[in-house]
Scaffold this motif. Structure first.
Motif, PDB file in Angstrom:
ATOM      1  N   LEU A   1      30.584  28.227  41.077  1.00 29.53           N
ATOM      2  CA  LEU A   1      31.659  28.973  40.441  1.00 29.53           C
ATOM      3  C   LEU A   1      31.304  29.203  38.982  1.00 29.53           C
ATOM      4  CD1 LEU A   1      34.786  27.131  41.921  1.00 29.53           C
ATOM      5  CD2 LEU A   1      33.604  29.147  42.801  1.00 29.53           C
ATOM      6  N   ILE A   2      31.353  30.474  38.566  1.00 29.79           N
ATOM      7  CA  ILE A   2      31.040  30.838  37.189  1.00 29.79           C
ATOM      8  C   ILE A   2      32.188  31.661  36.621  1.00 29.79           C
ATOM      9  CG2 ILE A   2      28.537  30.724  37.446  1.00 29.79           C
ATOM     10  CD1 ILE A   2      28.514  33.781  37.819  1.00 29.79           C
ATOM     11  N   ASP A   3      32.210  31.798  35.309  1.00 37.14           N
ATOM     12  CA  ASP A   3      33.257  32.582  34.678  1.00 37.14           C
ATOM     13  C   ASP A   3      32.745  33.143  33.356  1.00 37.14           C
ATOM     14  OD1 ASP A   3      35.735  33.769  34.557  1.00 37.14           O
ATOM     15  OD2 ASP A   3      36.754  32.013  33.759  1.00 37.14           O
ATOM     16  N   HIS A   4      33.520  34.085  32.832  1.00 32.73           N
ATOM     17  CA  HIS A   4      33.232  34.703  31.539  1.00 32.73           C
ATOM     18  C   HIS A   4      34.565  35.080  30.917  1.00 32.73           C
ATOM     19  CE1 HIS A   4      31.515  38.367  29.213  1.00 32.73           C
ATOM     20  NE2 HIS A   4      31.642  37.335  28.426  1.00 32.73           N
ATOM     21  N   ASP A   5      35.081  34.263  30.052  1.00 33.70           N
ATOM     22  CA  ASP A   5      36.366  34.510  29.387  1.00 33.70           C
ATOM     23  C   ASP A   5      37.477  34.868  30.367  1.00 33.70           C
ATOM     24  OD1 ASP A   5      35.618  33.905  26.808  1.00 33.70           O
ATOM     25  OD2 ASP A   5      34.950  35.942  26.374  1.00 33.70           O
ATOM     26  N   TYR A   6      37.469  34.209  31.532  1.00 31.58           N
ATOM     27  CA  TYR A   6      38.509  34.392  32.547  1.00 31.58           C
ATOM     28  C   TYR A   6      38.514  35.796  33.139  1.00 31.58           C
ATOM     29  CZ  TYR A   6      40.026  30.200  30.139  1.00 31.58           C
ATOM     30  OH  TYR A   6      40.057  28.965  29.547  1.00 31.58           O
ATOM     31  N   GLN A   7      37.473  36.572  32.900  1.00 31.79           N
ATOM     32  CA  GLN A   7      37.461  37.962  33.374  1.00 31.79           C
ATOM     33  C   GLN A   7      36.064  38.374  33.833  1.00 31.79           C
ATOM     34  OE1 GLN A   7      39.613  40.719  30.833  1.00 31.79           O
ATOM     35  NE2 GLN A   7      40.553  38.994  29.800  1.00 31.79           N
TER      36      GLN A   7
ATOM     37  N   SER B   1      30.638  32.768  43.060  1.00 30.14           N
ATOM     38  CA  SER B   1      31.855  33.548  42.850  1.00 30.14           C
ATOM     39  C   SER B   1      32.548  33.138  41.558  1.00 30.14           C
ATOM     40  CB  SER B   1      32.791  33.410  44.051  1.00 30.14           C
ATOM     41  OG  SER B   1      33.104  32.055  44.275  1.00 30.14           O
ATOM     42  N   SER B   2      33.654  33.798  41.294  1.00 25.92           N
ATOM     43  CA  SER B   2      34.421  33.535  40.090  1.00 25.92           C
ATOM     44  C   SER B   2      35.109  32.181  40.163  1.00 25.92           C
ATOM     45  CB  SER B   2      35.484  34.622  39.905  1.00 25.92           C
ATOM     46  OG  SER B   2      36.404  34.230  38.907  1.00 25.92           O
ATOM     47  N   GLY B   3      35.015  31.439  39.093  1.00 33.10           N
ATOM     48  CA  GLY B   3      35.688  30.153  39.014  1.00 33.10           C
ATOM     49  C   GLY B   3      36.933  30.201  38.164  1.00 33.10           C
ATOM     50  N   GLY B   4      37.306  31.389  37.717  1.00 27.81           N
ATOM     51  CA  GLY B   4      38.450  31.517  36.820  1.00 27.81           C
ATOM     52  C   GLY B   4      39.745  30.979  37.374  1.00 27.81           C
TER      53      GLY B   4
ATOM     54  N   ILE C   1      43.109  26.009  31.954  1.00 24.71           N
ATOM     55  CA  ILE C   1      43.075  26.853  30.761  1.00 24.71           C
ATOM     56  C   ILE C   1      43.614  26.052  29.584  1.00 24.71           C
ATOM     57  CG2 ILE C   1      43.996  28.939  29.671  1.00 24.71           C
ATOM     58  CD1 ILE C   1      44.322  30.044  32.565  1.00 24.71           C
ATOM     59  N   PRO C   2      42.808  25.868  28.549  1.00 25.49           N
ATOM     60  CA  PRO C   2      43.330  25.195  27.356  1.00 25.49           C
ATOM     61  C   PRO C   2      44.265  26.132  26.584  1.00 25.49           C
ATOM     62  CG  PRO C   2      40.980  25.658  27.122  1.00 25.49           C
ATOM     63  CD  PRO C   2      41.384  26.148  28.459  1.00 25.49           C
ATOM     64  N   PHE C   3      45.261  25.569  25.944  1.00 24.83           N
ATOM     65  CA  PHE C   3      46.238  26.347  25.186  1.00 24.83           C
ATOM     66  C   PHE C   3      45.541  27.257  24.166  1.00 24.83           C
ATOM     67  CE2 PHE C   3      49.668  27.204  22.207  1.00 24.83           C
ATOM     68  CZ  PHE C   3      50.765  27.376  23.049  1.00 24.83           C
ATOM     69  N   ALA C   4      44.461  26.770  23.584  1.00 25.94           N
ATOM     70  CA  ALA C   4      43.732  27.535  22.566  1.00 25.94           C
ATOM     71  C   ALA C   4      43.148  28.837  23.109  1.00 25.94           C
ATOM     72  CB  ALA C   4      42.616  26.677  21.969  1.00 25.94           C
ATOM     73  N   ASP C   5      42.968  28.948  24.431  1.00 26.95           N
ATOM     74  CA  ASP C   5      42.399  30.159  25.028  1.00 26.95           C
ATOM     75  C   ASP C   5      43.449  31.208  25.394  1.00 26.95           C
ATOM     76  OD1 ASP C   5      39.886  29.133  24.804  1.00 26.95           O
ATOM     77  OD2 ASP C   5      39.532  28.860  26.946  1.00 26.95           O
ATOM     78  N   LEU C   6      44.712  30.914  25.198  1.00 24.76           N
ATOM     79  CA  LEU C   6      45.762  31.833  25.643  1.00 24.76           C
ATOM     80  C   LEU C   6      45.667  33.215  25.006  1.00 24.76           C
ATOM     81  CD1 LEU C   6      48.963  29.639  26.037  1.00 24.76           C
ATOM     82  CD2 LEU C   6      47.470  30.579  27.803  1.00 24.76           C
ATOM     83  N   GLY C   7      45.163  33.309  23.802  1.00 28.73           N
ATOM     84  CA  GLY C   7      45.034  34.610  23.147  1.00 28.73           C
ATOM     85  C   GLY C   7      44.186  35.585  23.943  1.00 28.73           C
ATOM     86  N   LYS C   8      43.289  35.083  24.786  1.00 28.65           N
ATOM     87  CA  LYS C   8      42.425  35.927  25.617  1.00 28.65           C
ATOM     88  C   LYS C   8      43.155  36.430  26.868  1.00 28.65           C
ATOM     89  CE  LYS C   8      38.421  33.039  24.510  1.00 28.65           C
ATOM     90  NZ  LYS C   8      37.429  32.122  25.069  1.00 28.65           N
ATOM     91  N   LEU C   9      44.335  35.880  27.126  1.00 26.62           N
ATOM     92  CA  LEU C   9      44.982  36.116  28.420  1.00 26.62           C
ATOM     93  C   LEU C   9      46.330  36.817  28.335  1.00 26.62           C
ATOM     94  CD1 LEU C   9      44.031  32.683  29.954  1.00 26.62           C
ATOM     95  CD2 LEU C   9      43.012  34.900  30.459  1.00 26.62           C
ATOM     96  N   VAL C  10      46.627  37.428  27.195  1.00 28.50           N
ATOM     97  CA  VAL C  10      47.892  38.158  27.059  1.00 28.50           C
ATOM     98  C   VAL C  10      47.932  39.255  28.125  1.00 28.50           C
ATOM     99  CG1 VAL C  10      49.243  39.675  25.562  1.00 28.50           C
ATOM    100  CG2 VAL C  10      48.157  37.632  24.613  1.00 28.50           C
TER     101      VAL C  10
ATOM    102  N   MET D   1      44.785  30.359  36.116  1.00 28.65           N
ATOM    103  CA  MET D   1      45.050  31.767  36.363  1.00 28.65           C
ATOM    104  C   MET D   1      46.017  31.877  37.522  1.00 28.65           C
ATOM    105  SD  MET D   1      43.509  33.542  34.082  1.00 28.65           S
ATOM    106  CE  MET D   1      43.606  35.203  34.686  1.00 28.65           C
ATOM    107  N   GLY D   2      46.954  32.787  37.407  1.00 22.76           N
ATOM    108  CA  GLY D   2      47.940  32.993  38.459  1.00 22.76           C
ATOM    109  C   GLY D   2      47.917  34.422  38.933  1.00 22.76           C
TER     110      GLY D   2
END
Length: 152
Positions: free
Chosen positions: A42-48, A80-83, A88-97, A148-149
């Motif tokens: 499982l890999i990811d890139h900024d949840y996207q 596949s995606s591991g997102g 998710i740490p709280f500090a990363d929320l700005g990437k997920l608006v 991620m939901g």
């Protein structure tokens, strides 16, 4: 797969992920009843992460894995995606608006909420209960876990 080989596999996969600007979320080897021996990555890139990024990574790691001693038996390589699996740490929320998140609050409540904005250490969400729109502002201390939901 023996633990030493799996450790080497993980090292190779992580190194290549870093070269590609990706994050290795997890690696596991198991015997699937349908597909037989399976190496799940499982890999990811900024949840996207995109399918193109997964495809390119797969092309790069396949020959590297073939060169690892102890990995001679045939297996299914499943990358596949591991997102959806990683916390998710709280500090990363700005990437997920604008994204939906599955949130477990410290009071035990579980909700799927859409992130509206993050500002001054507070995150504003919207969610629905019986068709009624609810807004909620949460701080890091309010949240036990986030992933991620997806909202149908």
């Amino acid at each position: 797969m023996n633990p030493e080989t799996l450790k080497k596999v993980g090292e190779v996969l992580k190194e290549e992920a870093q070269k590609e600007g990706l994050e290795l979320v997890s690696v596991r080897f198991f015997n699937d009843s349908l597909n037989g021996p399976t190496l799940e990555v499982l890999i990811d890139h900024d949840y996207q992460i995109t399918m193109d990024e997964i495809s390119l990574y797969t092309e790069k790691v396949s020959p590297l894995l073939d060169a690892i001693p102890g990995l001679e038996e045939s297996y299914l390589l499943d990358i596949s995606s591991g997102g959806g699996e990683k916390q998710i740490p709280f500090a990363d929320l700005g990437k997920l608006v604008g994204h939906y998140l599955d949130i477990v609050l410290k009071d035990g409540r579980k909700e799927t909420m859409k992130l509206l904005k993050v500002e001054d250490g507070k995150a504003e969400f919207v969610y629905f209960i019986k068709g009624r729109r609810k807004k909620e502002v949460l701080m890091e201390d309010d949240i036990r876990s986030m992933k991620m939901g997806y909202k149908a």
